[in-house]
Design a protein around this motif. Structure first.
Motif, mmCIF file in Angstrom:
data_model
loop_
_atom_site.group_PDB
_atom_site.id
_atom_site.type_symbol
_atom_site.label_atom_id
_atom_site.label_comp_id
_atom_site.label_asym_id
_atom_site.label_seq_id
_atom_site.Cartn_x
_atom_site.Cartn_y
_atom_site.Cartn_z
ATOM 1 N N TYR A 46 0.868 -1.177 0.000
ATOM 2 C CA TYR A 46 0.000 0.000 0.000
ATOM 3 C C TYR A 46 0.903 1.225 0.000
ATOM 4 O O TYR A 46 1.896 1.286 0.723
ATOM 5 C CB TYR A 46 -0.897 -0.025 1.246
ATOM 6 N N TYR A 47 0.556 2.221 -0.822
ATOM 7 C CA TYR A 47 1.418 3.377 -0.992
ATOM 8 C C TYR A 47 0.691 4.679 -0.662
ATOM 9 O O TYR A 47 1.203 5.533 0.043
ATOM 10 C CB TYR A 47 1.925 3.367 -2.437
ATOM 11 N N THR A 98 -7.205 -10.238 -1.848
ATOM 12 C CA THR A 98 -8.646 -10.126 -2.057
ATOM 13 C C THR A 98 -9.090 -8.756 -1.567
ATOM 14 O O THR A 98 -8.785 -8.360 -0.435
ATOM 15 C CB THR A 98 -9.402 -11.244 -1.315
ATOM 16 N N VAL A 99 -9.807 -8.039 -2.418
ATOM 17 C CA VAL A 99 -10.283 -6.691 -2.097
ATOM 18 C C VAL A 99 -11.335 -6.797 -0.997
ATOM 19 O O VAL A 99 -12.270 -7.591 -1.095
ATOM 20 C CB VAL A 99 -10.877 -6.010 -3.352
ATOM 21 N N ARG A 120 -4.587 -5.511 4.747
ATOM 22 C CA ARG A 120 -3.279 -5.191 5.341
ATOM 23 C C ARG A 120 -2.475 -4.350 4.351
ATOM 24 O O ARG A 120 -2.790 -4.295 3.174
ATOM 25 C CB ARG A 120 -2.536 -6.451 5.767
ATOM 26 N N GLU A 121 -1.418 -3.729 4.848
ATOM 27 C CA GLU A 121 -0.658 -2.798 4.018
ATOM 28 C C GLU A 121 0.352 -3.467 3.103
ATOM 29 O O GLU A 121 0.743 -2.890 2.100
ATOM 30 C CB GLU A 121 0.034 -1.764 4.911
ATOM 31 N N VAL A 122 0.783 -4.675 3.446
ATOM 32 C CA VAL A 122 1.751 -5.390 2.612
ATOM 33 C C VAL A 122 1.225 -6.796 2.350
ATOM 34 O O VAL A 122 0.868 -7.519 3.277
ATOM 35 C CB VAL A 122 3.143 -5.473 3.285
#
Length: 165
Positions: free
Chosen positions: A101-102, A126-127, A110-112
């Motif tokens: 995630y940026y 999965t979104v 989660r971010e990674v």
């Protein structure tokens, strides 16, 4: 009695069809194609491209400024990222090791997202259901392996994901 049975059967079929469509999930595969013999940090846009594949749709190829690449998905869809060499596909490998995630609204839980161990270099996410209408800028982090030897540098591309409202 016949018409009430017919009504019940038609209603059941319609309800089943609606529930299948309402809860269906699409799997998108994004393949990152890399000219593994010529890639440098300075020429990523010239030697890399994307291809999006999903069921019941024609594949979409994308070349050019990879930061402008955007995939449009729905909540609960799954995205699979994988890499492939265009210059030496039998001996070179492209391993995507993470999706990070940026910026914007994080569409995952989660971010990674990290690559699986088997097969290596493939990342799946999965979104989340609550991501409707979100747009996220993320980074694809990957390594290139030339004839079994990993290059000393890692590469990064920053495209976007847009989730339909």
């Amino acid at each position: 009695m016949k018409s009430s049975n017919r009504f019940f059967i038609v209603s059941a079929i319609l309800l089943f069809s609606f529930s299948q469509n309402a809860f269906s999930q699409t799997i998108y595969t994004i393949t990152l194609y890399v000219d593994t013999g010529n890639i440098t940090k300075e020429n990523i846009d010239e030697v890399c491209s994307f291809k999006i594949e999903s069921p019941n749709r024609d594949p979409i190829n994308y070349t050019g400024d990879l930061t402008k690449f955007i995939i449009h998905v729905s909540a609960r869809d799954t995205i699979v990222w994988r890499g492939e060499s265009t210059s030496n596909p039998n001996e070179d490998e492209v391993h995507i090791y993470s999706i990070n995630y940026y910026d914007g609204d994080n569409v995952f839980d989660r971010e990674v997202l990290f690559a699986s161990q088997r097969p290596p270099g493939i990342v799946r996410g999965t979104v989340k259901q609550s991501a409707k209408g979100f747009e996220e800028k993320y980074s694809i982090n990957f390594n290139v392996i030339n004839s079994g030897r990993m290059q000393d540098i890692s590469f990064e591309i920053d495209p976007k994901i847009s989730v339909k409202p």
